[in-house]
Write a protein that holds these residues in place. Structure first.
Motif, PDB file in Angstrom:
ATOM      1  N   GLU A 183      -9.924  -1.713 -14.525  1.00 31.78           N
ATOM      2  CA  GLU A 183      -9.349  -0.455 -14.981  1.00 31.78           C
ATOM      3  C   GLU A 183      -8.096  -0.173 -14.154  1.00 31.78           C
ATOM      4  O   GLU A 183      -7.940  -0.700 -13.050  1.00 31.78           O
ATOM      5  N   PRO A 184      -7.157   0.612 -14.668  1.00 29.91           N
ATOM      6  CA  PRO A 184      -5.964   0.922 -13.877  1.00 29.91           C
ATOM      7  C   PRO A 184      -6.352   1.468 -12.500  1.00 29.91           C
ATOM      8  O   PRO A 184      -7.214   2.345 -12.391  1.00 29.91           O
ATOM      9  N   VAL A 185      -5.729   0.927 -11.468  1.00 28.88           N
ATOM     10  CA  VAL A 185      -6.058   1.310 -10.092  1.00 28.88           C
ATOM     11  C   VAL A 185      -5.051   2.356  -9.626  1.00 28.88           C
ATOM     12  O   VAL A 185      -3.869   2.051  -9.447  1.00 28.88           O
ATOM     13  N   HIS A 186      -5.513   3.568  -9.435  1.00 28.70           N
ATOM     14  CA  HIS A 186      -4.612   4.678  -9.077  1.00 28.70           C
ATOM     15  C   HIS A 186      -3.822   4.360  -7.811  1.00 28.70           C
ATOM     16  O   HIS A 186      -2.606   4.591  -7.757  1.00 28.70           O
ATOM     17  N   ALA A 187      -4.470   3.825  -6.792  1.00 27.44           N
ATOM     18  CA  ALA A 187      -3.804   3.571  -5.513  1.00 27.44           C
ATOM     19  C   ALA A 187      -2.860   2.382  -5.562  1.00 27.44           C
ATOM     20  O   ALA A 187      -2.086   2.155  -4.619  1.00 27.44           O
ATOM     21  N   LEU A 188      -2.913   1.599  -6.643  1.00 26.23           N
ATOM     22  CA  LEU A 188      -2.035   0.441  -6.801  1.00 26.23           C
ATOM     23  C   LEU A 188      -1.066   0.660  -7.957  1.00 26.23           C
ATOM     24  O   LEU A 188      -0.842  -0.217  -8.800  1.00 26.23           O
ATOM     25  N   ASP A 189      -0.494   1.857  -7.990  1.00 21.09           N
ATOM     26  CA  ASP A 189       0.506   2.216  -9.003  1.00 21.09           C
ATOM     27  C   ASP A 189      -0.011   2.065 -10.427  1.00 21.09           C
ATOM     28  O   ASP A 189       0.745   1.742 -11.351  1.00 21.09           O
ATOM     29  N   GLY A 190      -1.313   2.279 -10.606  1.00 19.76           N
ATOM     30  CA  GLY A 190      -1.887   2.224 -11.950  1.00 19.76           C
ATOM     31  C   GLY A 190      -1.993   0.835 -12.539  1.00 19.76           C
ATOM     32  O   GLY A 190      -2.228   0.694 -13.744  1.00 19.76           O
ATOM     33  N   ARG A 191      -1.848  -0.180 -11.705  1.00 20.96           N
ATOM     34  CA  ARG A 191      -1.895  -1.549 -12.233  1.00 20.96           C
ATOM     35  C   ARG A 191      -3.313  -1.959 -12.636  1.00 20.96           C
ATOM     36  O   ARG A 191      -4.291  -1.544 -12.031  1.00 20.96           O
ATOM     37  N   GLU A 192      -3.404  -2.793 -13.659  1.00 23.98           N
ATOM     38  CA  GLU A 192      -4.649  -3.445 -14.042  1.00 23.98           C
ATOM     39  C   GLU A 192      -4.634  -4.846 -13.434  1.00 23.98           C
ATOM     40  O   GLU A 192      -3.729  -5.627 -13.695  1.00 23.98           O
ATOM     41  N   LEU A 193      -5.633  -5.171 -12.628  1.00 17.15           N
ATOM     42  CA  LEU A 193      -5.659  -6.461 -11.966  1.00 17.15           C
ATOM     43  C   LEU A 193      -6.442  -7.474 -12.790  1.00 17.15           C
ATOM     44  O   LEU A 193      -7.432  -7.141 -13.435  1.00 17.15           O
ATOM     45  N   HIS A 194      -5.975  -8.705 -12.749  1.00 15.32           N
ATOM     46  CA  HIS A 194      -6.678  -9.810 -13.413  1.00 15.32           C
ATOM     47  C   HIS A 194      -7.780 -10.282 -12.485  1.00 15.32           C
ATOM     48  O   HIS A 194      -7.509 -10.815 -11.400  1.00 15.32           O
ATOM     49  N   LEU A 195      -9.022 -10.108 -12.891  1.00 14.65           N
ATOM     50  CA  LEU A 195     -10.184 -10.434 -12.059  1.00 14.65           C
ATOM     51  C   LEU A 195     -10.755 -11.776 -12.506  1.00 14.65           C
ATOM     52  O   LEU A 195     -11.756 -11.853 -13.205  1.00 14.65           O
TER      53      LEU A 195
END
Length: 571
Positions: free
Chosen positions: A71-83
């Motif tokens: 999900e978009p990570v608020h603390a990482l500028d809203g980025r969605e990370l590829h897991l």
């Protein structure tokens, strides 16, 4: 071996990843029980690039990757990370960094679960290992000799030896095999890898052709565990699956169903089975069978790679992969004799450090430390556990950023910074009841401000090691790509936006089916799902806390111990 709808097995293992292959092998060779191993991806050997240590980019992002997005990570500028997770036999042991960094015995003592001490975990890690030394490497005691996981030291590139000099000049003494012993929180050394003679070792190597009591069903997703009531308790009587062509099948289990689908997918299977929080289940119309905190306590390590351009040719390995014609030559060399650039994973030398003195002036650290338990710091760690791990890459190796490659007259390496003891927790939940749909993964990275404080200080130290360390200070031209300026940063505040922009997962998810005896636990110390007969979880999802290291060897240990417990229970 063919399977039929409704067929019965003694044990059904759900997931052919790092843990699942171990459990399948041990149960098959240690008993006459019939075993079904269900894997969502392809069979052993179906993804040839996975065996080549430096060919990871040919696997990630393909159909052989679960391709889970956060999900978009608020603390990482809203980025969605590829897991990224491996979706074929061997699972994520086939797509990791090959690093045997066991963590510390204290990490496992901190689980505070009977039978899972640091001494016991390290013994099982050694049991899984077959170590092959090299003349130059001063190996510590404790390596295994008879296991299925072949390991060996990594031959460092010149840049790695220079970084090793830089670590030492900045107060991190050299102990070559410190990442095997789990005893040194402030030092540097080499890491043993799951690579031998140029080939990656994976958990699929546990599987042998001469195991007639083991049936493998691949390209099949586990939908849910079939539960029935026995008195006032639930019992797992089998599983429902969906094959690659969409056919639904069910299988019965005489003894146990064992979930080995990992920290994202094991909780998803439990939730689809009706085991989990009522509010979560009702959103998807799933009748609740049992109320347990499934999917909570999600943990992971974050990492930042900061690249630097160097002035001297030949000290990084860019000339072996990025320069004109190099890739083709390296591939040809590997095909000829399994040597050269492609035969190793391009990570160099490593270090651990504590940041107590560097954080002492931070009011947030001071306050969190005052609130910590006796003998613990703000991250819940003892003085004998590190706050951060550093390593260097041996060439330019960006994650999912296929640009800015060094031209023939350019050379680059990265300092990687990974922080331990995260205070922030996330959760895994269902996106739908479709077993082919990936779960919702909210990692909630850096939600606790102490995590960002420690991360920014760790990045500051990594930059000092590169820019001021004896081995590297005279060869660094500046940041890479050249328009970046992180080599000039002097403060934590300068690093915060860089972390928000570029920090990424270290692929260490854990904790979503937590082991323990209190109300936050999903499984008991025997890895049995609380309140259900005949159902266990065996993978990193059972970790109560993340280790100060990398989880692969710990997962092998959990699987080895779980198999031993299961066999002992039927003896």
């Amino acid at each position: 071996m063919a399977v039929a709808d409704g067929q019965t097995y003694d044990y059904i293992i759900c997931g052919g990843g790092t843990a699942g292959c171990v459990v399948a092998r041990r149960l098959a060779e240690g008993s006459n029980a019939s075993i079904l191993l269900v894997e969502a991806g392809g069979p052993k050997g179906s993804v040839p690039p996975a065996a080549i240590p430096a060919a990871l980019s040919q696997v990630l992002g393909t159909a052989n990757d679960w391709n889970i997005k956060s999900e978009p990570v608020h603390a990482l500028d809203g980025r969605e990370l590829h897991l990224a997770r491996g979706k074929f036999m061997g699972g994520s042991s086939s797509v990791n960094g090959t690093l045997c960094i066991r963590g510390f015995k204290q990490d496992y003592d901190d689980w505070q679960v009977s039978g899972w001490s640091g001494d016991e975990m390290f013994q099982y890690m050694s049991h899984a290992e077959q170590f092959h030394n090299k003349d130059w490497f001063k190996a510590a005691e404790g390596h295994g000799k008879n296991g299925s996981v072949s390991t060996a030291p990594h031959d460092p590139a010149p840049i790695s030896d220079l970084v090793l000099d830089s670590y030492q000049s900045k107060g991190l003494p050299l102990v070559q095999d410190m990442f095997t012993t789990g005893e040194i929180a402030q030092g540097c050394g080499h890491t043993v890898r799951t690579i031998y003679q140029g080939v990656r070792t994976t958990s699929a190597d546990y599987l042998k052709d001469d195991q007639p009591n083991l049936t493998i069903l691949d390209k099949t997703h586990v939908d849910k565990v079939l539960l029935t009531k026995v008195g006032d308790q639930l019992k797992a009587e089998g599983v429902q699956v969906k094959t690659h062509d969409g056919t639904s099948l069910s299988f019965q289990a005489r003894q146990e169903v064992i979930l080995t689908a990992g920290s994202y997918c094991s909780p998803a299977i439990l939730l689809r089975s009706g085991i989990g929080p009522g509010g979560e289940l009702s959103q998807h119309g799933i009748p609740q069978q049992l109320d347990l905190p499934v999917g909570e306590n999600l943990m992971d390590h974050l990492v930042v790679l900061n690249f630097y351009e160097v002035s001297k040719p030949g000290i990084t390995n860019d000339y072996l992969i990025w320069h004109d014609g190099a890739r083709e030559r390296s591939i040809a060399q590997y095909k000829a004799d399994r040597t050269g650039f492609m035969s190793q994973f391009p990570f160099g030398t490593f270090a651990y450090a504590r940041l107590d003195e560097r954080l002492r002036d931070a009011p947030l650290w001071q306050q969190a430390s005052r609130e910590a338990a006796p003998g613990r710091d703000a991250l819940g760690l003892t003085q004998g556990q590190p706050h951060v791990e550093f390593w260097n890459t041996e060439c330019y190796s960006p994650k999912y950023m296929f640009r800015d490659f060094p031209s023939d007259d350019k050379h680059a390496f990265a300092m990687a910074t990974e922080v331990f003891g995260p205070r922030s927790r996330g959760r895994v939940s269902l996106r739908s009841t479709d077993p082919l749909a990936n779960p919702v993964v909210d990692h909630n990275y850096l939600a606790d401000p102490v995590d960002m404080l420690v991360f920014s200080e760790a990045c500051k130290l990594a930059n000092e090691i590169a820019m001021e360390g004896a081995g590297t200070k005279d060869i660094i031209v500046g940041s890479w790509p050249a328009h970046l300026t992180h080599h000039t940063y002097k403060s934590r505040d300068e690093w915060v936006p860089e972390i928000r922009k570029r920090a990424d997962t270290c692929y260490h998810p854990a904790g979503t089916c937590k082991m323990g005896t209190d109300s936050t636990a999903v499984v008991d110390p025997q890895l049995r799902v609380k309140g259900v007969q005949g159902l266990r979880v065996v993978d990193a999802s059972v970790f109560p806390k993340l280790m100060c290291g990398h989880p692969c060897m710990a997962v092998y240990a959990v699987a080895e111990k779980a198999a031993a417990m299961i066999l002992a229970s039927t003896a």
